[in-house]
Scaffold this motif. Structure first.
Motif, PDB file in Angstrom:
ATOM      1  N   GLY A   1       0.794  -1.218   0.000  1.00  0.00           N
ATOM      2  CA  GLY A   1       0.000   0.000   0.000  1.00  0.00           C
ATOM      3  C   GLY A   1       0.825   1.265   0.000  1.00  0.00           C
ATOM      4  N   ILE A   2       2.153   1.160  -0.029  1.00  0.00           N
ATOM      5  CA  ILE A   2       3.011   2.351  -0.053  1.00  0.00           C
ATOM      6  C   ILE A   2       3.075   2.892  -1.475  1.00  0.00           C
ATOM      7  N   ALA A   3       2.694   4.156  -1.656  1.00  0.00           N
ATOM      8  CA  ALA A   3       2.631   4.740  -2.992  1.00  0.00           C
ATOM      9  C   ALA A   3       3.844   5.589  -3.331  1.00  0.00           C
ATOM     10  N   LYS A   4       4.660   5.940  -2.339  1.00  0.00           N
ATOM     11  CA  LYS A   4       5.848   6.749  -2.590  1.00  0.00           C
ATOM     12  C   LYS A   4       6.966   5.901  -3.205  1.00  0.00           C
ATOM     13  N   PRO A   5       7.867   6.522  -3.950  1.00  0.00           N
ATOM     14  CA  PRO A   5       8.985   5.756  -4.518  1.00  0.00           C
ATOM     15  C   PRO A   5       9.849   5.131  -3.431  1.00  0.00           C
ATOM     16  N   ILE A   6      10.284   3.907  -3.661  1.00  0.00           N
ATOM     17  CA  ILE A   6      11.179   3.185  -2.758  1.00  0.00           C
ATOM     18  C   ILE A   6      12.447   2.842  -3.525  1.00  0.00           C
ATOM     19  N   VAL A   7      13.592   3.209  -2.971  1.00  0.00           N
ATOM     20  CA  VAL A   7      14.874   2.951  -3.611  1.00  0.00           C
ATOM     21  C   VAL A   7      15.582   1.802  -2.889  1.00  0.00           C
ATOM     22  N   LEU A   8      15.993   0.787  -3.633  1.00  0.00           N
ATOM     23  CA  LEU A   8      16.785  -0.308  -3.071  1.00  0.00           C
ATOM     24  C   LEU A   8      18.250   0.111  -3.107  1.00  0.00           C
ATOM     25  N   LEU A   9      18.788   0.511  -1.958  1.00  0.00           N
ATOM     26  CA  LEU A   9      20.136   1.069  -1.926  1.00  0.00           C
ATOM     27  C   LEU A   9      21.197   0.035  -2.297  1.00  0.00           C
ATOM     28  N   ALA A  10      20.933  -1.242  -2.074  1.00  0.00           N
ATOM     29  CA  ALA A  10      21.891  -2.280  -2.464  1.00  0.00           C
ATOM     30  C   ALA A  10      21.637  -2.787  -3.877  1.00  0.00           C
ATOM     31  N   GLY A  11      20.549  -2.336  -4.494  1.00  0.00           N
ATOM     32  CA  GLY A  11      20.202  -2.837  -5.806  1.00  0.00           C
ATOM     33  C   GLY A  11      19.776  -4.294  -5.755  1.00  0.00           C
TER      34      GLY A  11
END
Length: 207
Positions: A1-11
């Motif tokens: 349900g999270i609509a904000k962008p999520i960045v995977l810092l480790a890729g």
């Protein structure tokens, strides 16, 4: 349900992880050419991954070396899976040490590396947000300060106007009577100054 962008810092490191990133529309940090290979292999009819390219400006943990950058950016620029434009980032090793020359050196090196590419960039962690304004660039990445904690050893969160954005609550699962002088927990670091009640807190991890 999270609509904000999520960045995977480790890729990602496998095609299975890349599939999950596509499913959940996660943004990816790319810090190694193997990750570029995965993106090139991805079968797609339209761009689906927002990418942050991580550069090694002196921490020597994760990130591309300066002599890799041009080739990697060219590969990603023609990769069908990558949404354009890309962003650039790095990470500081000693931003919490205000008398260390390393942060200034990393800022200088990063700026030199990215100057020809004219892309949005991100350098600043919590310590740099507070102490190195020249590193703020387009995006900042608060970490420990989100917990209301100072990133500096000689100050508290409230010294910088920080407040926690979350709380941690747990239940007491046992209360034991422990004699004076007895050690508590791993490493036997702390000893009871007197005979006292000691509570054990339960935290459940969900995997």
């Amino acid at each position: 349900g999270i609509a904000k962008p999520i960045v995977l810092l480790a890729g990602v490191t496998t095609i299975e992880e890349l599939a999950l990133a596509a499913q959940y529309q996660l943004e990816l940090v790319v810090h190694h050419e193997i990750q570029v290979d995965l993106l090139v292999q991805w079968q797609t009819n339209e761009p689906c991954f927002k990418v942050w390219v991580k550069l090694d400006s002196g921490m020597h943990r994760l990130g591309l070396a300066s002599d890799q950058l041009d080739l990697i950016l060219k590969r990603l620029a023609t990769c069908l899976a990558v949404i354009q434009p890309m962003r650039l980032m790095t990470h500081f090793a000693s931003a919490d040490e205000l008398d260390s020359p390393q942060t200034e050196a990393q800022i200088t090196k990063f700026n030199h590396m990215v100057q020809p590419h004219k892309k949005e960039s991100s350098l600043a962690n919590s310590a740099a947000i507070l102490a190195w304004s020249q590193s703020h660039a387009d995006w900042v990445r608060p970490g420990i300060m989100l917990y209301g904690v100072s990133p500096f050893a000689n100050s508290k969160g409230h010294d910088h106007g920080l407040q926690p954005v979350m709380t941690l609550k747990a239940s007491v699962m046992a209360i034991n009577q422990v004699a004076a002088g007895e050690a508590i927990g791993y490493g036997a670091i702390w000893h009871c100054p007197e005979t006292m009640s000691v509570g054990v807190i339960s935290i459940d991890w969900l995997w």
